[in-house]
Design an enzyme around this catalytic site. Structure first.
Site, PDB file in Angstrom:
ATOM      1  N   HIS A  98       2.726   3.791  -1.724  1.00 51.46           N
ATOM      2  CA  HIS A  98       1.891   2.746  -1.119  1.00 51.46           C
ATOM      3  C   HIS A  98       0.390   3.303  -0.296  1.00 51.46           C
ATOM      4  O   HIS A  98       0.713   4.250   0.583  1.00 51.46           O
ATOM      5  CB  HIS A  98       2.817   2.522   0.097  1.00 51.46           C
ATOM      6  CG  HIS A  98       4.039   1.633  -0.233  1.00 51.46           C
ATOM      7  ND1 HIS A  98       3.629   0.197   0.194  1.00 51.46           N
ATOM      8  CD2 HIS A  98       5.156   1.606  -0.788  1.00 51.46           C
ATOM      9  CE1 HIS A  98       4.868  -0.302  -0.233  1.00 51.46           C
ATOM     10  NE2 HIS A  98       5.488   0.507  -0.887  1.00 51.46           N
TER      11      HIS A  98
ATOM     12  N   GLU B 134      -1.795   2.092   1.416  1.00 50.77           N
ATOM     13  CA  GLU B 134      -2.095   1.576   2.426  1.00 50.77           C
ATOM     14  C   GLU B 134      -1.429   2.478   3.898  1.00 50.77           C
ATOM     15  O   GLU B 134      -2.268   2.390   4.958  1.00 50.77           O
ATOM     16  CB  GLU B 134      -1.635  -0.087   2.896  1.00 50.77           C
ATOM     17  CG  GLU B 134      -0.202  -0.037   3.294  1.00 50.77           C
ATOM     18  CD  GLU B 134       1.133   0.051   2.049  1.00 50.77           C
ATOM     19  OE1 GLU B 134       2.150   0.072   2.387  1.00 50.77           O
ATOM     20  OE2 GLU B 134       0.491   0.311   0.943  1.00 50.77           O
TER      21      GLU B 134
ATOM     22  N   CYS C 160       3.386  -0.479  -6.205  1.00 50.83           N
ATOM     23  CA  CYS C 160       4.828  -0.500  -6.080  1.00 50.83           C
ATOM     24  C   CYS C 160       5.532  -1.460  -7.060  1.00 50.83           C
ATOM     25  O   CYS C 160       5.451  -1.335  -8.137  1.00 50.83           O
ATOM     26  CB  CYS C 160       5.379  -0.478  -4.558  1.00 50.83           C
ATOM     27  SG  CYS C 160       7.049  -0.057  -4.273  1.00 50.83           S
TER      28      CYS C 160
END
Length: 364
Positions: free
Chosen positions: A338, A340, A253
């Site tokens: 993202h 994750e 990001c």
């Protein structure tokens, strides 16, 4: 009745919740919207929203209560939260409380009963715009007049990255290879994802110089997500530029944008950003597309990467913006979304494994 008054004079009425002061006052910030249908806990505690007033487009928020283990950070720097309908239930049986209770504890100004559909359409048409939360409409209009006259400045004088980053470096134990993380407002689940591979992790403040990171002898570096305009972080860009040829790097990001700037590229502000768990991204090498979770208001200008050494390998299906880069010479890779996946599609967590396998750091 409290109001959201936008800088262009548009007014939205609602009902206050959370931590409104008893006397007069105002809370100003950039108004942005998120299109996720769930995951409000991770979203509210994501430090990338520092200084912003967040609009949730899904019509009902708070249904499953609040679970402390889902928090992405210990502190909350969100300026305000706007929803259509706020669920007042405690949700699941193991919830620690409600969303409203969390907002009260962490002093988040909330506004419910707002026509979030109309507000989102206004932002999409006009572009991201500052707004102020006030108890009286007249106070909001006067606030923006004072800003226009130069008497007030709604923006923070200190970049939000320096307000979100850790104050001191710290270590997360692990038996595997040592990975450094430059914390620009890192989500907790990025660190958890690294922990799952058994890495020993040291998290550094965003202001850390390259030499200090190198002296700790890491085997790789992760540049985290974070808030704000990356072009206003020249000191961090200088650090990344020095580390670029010396360490394997994964940028996420804001970290992706910092890598582009460090290599001589440019970034620019998107009209209304990408925020939500439903953004399709296509790999230009395989043509395979995947849904991703995103939260950013800036993007890398692809034309500026011609002499940067980076090759664009991922693009946004909707608007063609750069979603991933890989360096042609160094073991450096980045994604705008993202991986994750908190919240978001879990399939993107494979990015961590792909990167560390590529540089030979995954244990058997």
């Amino acid at each position: 009745m409290p109001f959201l008054v936008l800088q262009d004079g548009t007014v939205f009425e609602g009902e206050g919740f959370g931590a409104w002061p008893t006397d007069k006052g105002e809370q100003a910030g950039e108004v942005v919207f998120n299109t996720s249908m769930s995951g409000y806990q991770e979203i509210v505690t994501d430090l990338s929203y520092a200084g912003q007033i967040l609009v949730m487009t899904h019509p009902q928020i708070g249904n499953y209560g609040w679970h402390d283990e889902e928090n992405e950070a210990d502190k909350v720097l969100l300026k305000g939260l706007i929803v259509r309908e706020l669920s007042d239930g405690e949700g699941s049986l193991h919830a620690n409380g409600t969303l409203e209770e969390f907002c009260q504890i962490h002093r988040i100004w909330g506004l419910k009963g707002v026509d979030t559909r109309a507000l989102t359409r206004h932002i999409r048409k006009q572009g991201t715009i500052p707004g102020v939360l006030v108890r009286r409409k007249e106070d909001g209009l006067r606030y923006w007049e004072s800003v226009k006259q130069g008497e007030l400045d709604w923006r923070s004088q200190t970049h939000w990255v320096y307000q979100t980053t850790t104050a001191e470096s710290y270590e997360i134990p692990g038996k595997g290879p040592y990975v450094a993380v430059l914390d620009c407002g890192a989500k907790r689940n990025i660190l958890r994802s690294l922990q799952e591979y058994g890495f020993r992790i040291r998290v550094f403040p965003a202001s850390t110089k390259a030499q200090e990171i190198l002296q700790s002898r890491p085997q790789a570096l992760v540049l985290s997500n974070g808030p704000g305009d990356p072009s206003e972080l020249p000191e961090v860009v200088a650090t990344v530029r020095e580390l670029l040829p010396r360490l394997p790097i994964l940028g996420i990001c804001l970290g992706h944008q910092l890598l582009a700037l460090a290599a001589g590229g440019e970034t620019y502000k998107l009209p209304f950003g990408h925020r939500g768990g439903n953004h399709p991204v296509q790999d230009s090498r395989t043509l395979r597309a995947t849904m991703t979770a995103q939260n950013h208001g800036y993007a890398v200008r692809e034309s500026s990467l011609v002499r940067s050494g980076f090759e664009v390998i991922l693009r946004n299906v909707h608007d063609g913006t750069v979603e991933g880069m890989e360096h042609k010479t160094y073991p450096v890779f980045s994604v705008q979304y993202h991986p994750e996946s908190a919240p978001g599609p879990e399939e993107n967590q494979k990015i961590f494994e792909d990167f560390f396998l590529k540089i030979g750091l995954i244990m058997d």
